[in-house]
Scaffold this active site. Structure first.
Site, PDB file in Angstrom:
ATOM      1  N   THR A  71      -1.559  -1.821 -66.777  1.00  0.00           N
ATOM      2  CA  THR A  71      -1.090  -0.894 -66.917  1.00  0.00           C
ATOM      3  C   THR A  71       0.640  -0.970 -67.001  1.00  0.00           C
ATOM      4  O   THR A  71       1.499  -0.288 -67.134  1.00  0.00           O
ATOM      5  CB  THR A  71      -0.868   0.300 -65.672  1.00  0.00           C
ATOM      6  OG1 THR A  71      -0.774  -0.237 -64.505  1.00  0.00           O
ATOM      7  CG2 THR A  71      -3.224   0.544 -66.107  1.00  0.00           C
TER       8      THR A  71
ATOM      9  N   SER B   5       8.231  -0.479 -59.164  1.00  0.00           N
ATOM     10  CA  SER B   5       7.460   0.022 -60.438  1.00  0.00           C
ATOM     11  C   SER B   5       7.580  -0.122 -61.988  1.00  0.00           C
ATOM     12  O   SER B   5       8.977  -0.463 -61.467  1.00  0.00           O
ATOM     13  CB  SER B   5       7.310   2.075 -60.200  1.00  0.00           C
ATOM     14  OG  SER B   5       8.111   2.376 -60.978  1.00  0.00           O
ATOM     15  N   LYS B   6       7.503   0.562 -62.521  1.00  0.00           N
ATOM     16  CA  LYS B   6       7.911  -0.050 -63.914  1.00  0.00           C
ATOM     17  C   LYS B   6       9.339   0.322 -64.371  1.00  0.00           C
ATOM     18  O   LYS B   6       9.603   0.300 -65.307  1.00  0.00           O
ATOM     19  CB  LYS B   6       6.619   0.740 -64.812  1.00  0.00           C
ATOM     20  CG  LYS B   6       5.115  -0.316 -65.352  1.00  0.00           C
ATOM     21  CD  LYS B   6       4.762  -0.175 -65.640  1.00  0.00           C
ATOM     22  CE  LYS B   6       3.549   0.740 -64.524  1.00  0.00           C
ATOM     23  NZ  LYS B   6       2.441   1.837 -64.933  1.00  0.00           N
ATOM     24  N   ARG B   7       8.969   1.515 -63.142  1.00  0.00           N
ATOM     25  CA  ARG B   7      11.078   2.311 -63.964  1.00  0.00           C
ATOM     26  C   ARG B   7      11.619   0.943 -63.738  1.00  0.00           C
ATOM     27  O   ARG B   7      13.252   1.266 -63.775  1.00  0.00           O
ATOM     28  CB  ARG B   7      10.793   3.512 -63.070  1.00  0.00           C
ATOM     29  CG  ARG B   7      10.783   4.394 -63.585  1.00  0.00           C
ATOM     30  CD  ARG B   7      10.159   5.589 -62.416  1.00  0.00           C
ATOM     31  NE  ARG B   7      10.153   5.795 -61.903  1.00  0.00           N
ATOM     32  CZ  ARG B   7      10.637   5.684 -60.585  1.00  0.00           C
ATOM     33  NH1 ARG B   7      11.249   5.531 -60.408  1.00  0.00           N
ATOM     34  NH2 ARG B   7       9.417   5.499 -59.725  1.00  0.00           N
ATOM     35  N   HIS B   8      11.724  -0.207 -62.536  1.00  0.00           N
ATOM     36  CA  HIS B   8      12.108  -0.874 -62.719  1.00  0.00           C
ATOM     37  C   HIS B   8      12.537  -2.511 -63.063  1.00  0.00           C
ATOM     38  O   HIS B   8      11.689  -3.124 -62.344  1.00  0.00           O
ATOM     39  CB  HIS B   8      12.485  -1.513 -60.468  1.00  0.00           C
ATOM     40  CG  HIS B   8      12.572   0.132 -59.729  1.00  0.00           C
ATOM     41  ND1 HIS B   8      11.360   0.814 -59.685  1.00  0.00           N
ATOM     42  CD2 HIS B   8      13.198   0.395 -59.025  1.00  0.00           C
ATOM     43  CE1 HIS B   8      11.912   1.814 -58.408  1.00  0.00           C
ATOM     44  NE2 HIS B   8      13.126   1.442 -58.311  1.00  0.00           N
TER      45      HIS B   8
END
Ligand code: GLU
Ligand code: ZN
Length: 299
Positions: free
Chosen positions: A14, A236-239
């Site tokens: 994901t 998370s993907k934000r990082h």
């Protein structure tokens, strides 16, 4: 050395592989070497709407770049519907499953218990018949109190009765829940030890209940601390900068990433570059810390 030790990598495609995944993967790889065991690569792609095209291949590439190889697979959960269906039937025949038509909103409104990390506990509204027969039902597992405890190989004793609430096995839209799929796969792949991130500690009592209901052997569990940012927030993907891919794109070497992770696990005194093979002799699962690692990108 002959051995029946089996563990697995179980990435969800994901998003990109980040430092937290790489840290758990390093522990998994080292443990398999320590025990002379095998690693299965399983792609947890059942939540189809959340799957990112190309992500599984990118994760394989990151594993190879880091030198964290697997022995069997990849096995894709998206191709295992029949196995999940069989397990569901077995559980249903044994009386563990019921239909539930409650929405998330309904549950939030009814649940009186304090809402922890996990959101509200499902209060069992539909145990004796669905509340809203006009809606498509999800299927829930009767998760009796007290929930099982277990002895985690990294974080120690996880208490009995710490979690609760009947949980979903199959969503109303037909998507298999992680809890069911992971147990069916770990059991069928003969996994003897599950190594994964500490975010899944509270899922483990649920999975143990499913193993017991299916009459399958429960594996051992080791939950590795997460990698967090300086504010203590889980990566998370934000990082974006913590993606393994970003290190490669910046011209960093895999040995540098392994060095950073080795130090974070207490395997080395400094973050000097090192290959996974060089860590095998100093690794012992029981010695690594279960606490999270705060990564400072400027260090
Ligand atoms: N697919 C999960 C993840 O990527 C791991 C599940 C497991 O190891 O049981 O976080
Ligand atoms: Zn319900």
């Amino acid at each position: 050395m002959t051995s029946t030790y089996r563990t697995r990598f179980a990435p969800s495609p994901t998003g990109r592989m980040h430092l937290g995944h790489a840290r758990t993967a390093l522990v998994t790889w080292l443990r398999a070497q320590e025990r002379g065991g095998r690693i299965v690569m399983r792609v947890e792609d059942i939540d189809r709407p959340r799957v990112v095209p190309g992500a599984a291949d990118a994760i394989f590439r990151d594993h190879e770049w880091l030198g964290l190889h697997w022995d069997e697979g990849p096995i894709f959960q998206s191709s295992r519907d029949e196995a999940y269906e069989r397990a569901l039937h077995e559980l249903r025949d044994a009386g563990w499953v019921y239909s539930c038509t409650c929405s998330r909103k309904d549950i939030a409104e009814i649940a009186s218990a304090p809402h922890g990390d996990e959101g509200p506990r499902y209060p069992g509204t539909c145990r004796n018949g669905v509340a809203k027969p006009e809606r498509a039902p999800s299927l829930r597992f009767r998760f009796d109190d007290p929930s099982p405890g277990f002895d985690d190989l990294v974080s120690g004793e996880y208490p009995e009765g710490a979690v609760g609430g009947d949980f979903v096995l199959r969503r109303a839209d037909g998507i298999w829940a992680y809890q069911l799929a992971v147990v069916v796969d770990d059991a069928e792949e003969g996994i003897t030890e599950v190594i994964r991130g500490a975010d899944l500690l509270s899922s483990t009592p649920r999975q143990i209940a499913i193993y017991r209901a299916l009459g399958r052997l429960v594996p051992r569990f080791a939950h590795v601390g997460l990698v967090v940012d300086s504010a203590g927030t889980r990566l998370s993907k934000r990082h974006g900068a913590t993606a393994v891919e970003s290190f490669r794109d910046l011209g960093r070497q895999p040995e540098e990433v392994i060095g950073l992770l080795a130090q974070s696990l207490g395997l080395t005194a400094t973050a000097a570059s090192i290959r996974p093979e060089e860590l095998v002799s100093r690794f012992a699962l029981g010695d690594i810390s279960g606490s999270s690692f705060a990564w400072d990108p400027n260090a």
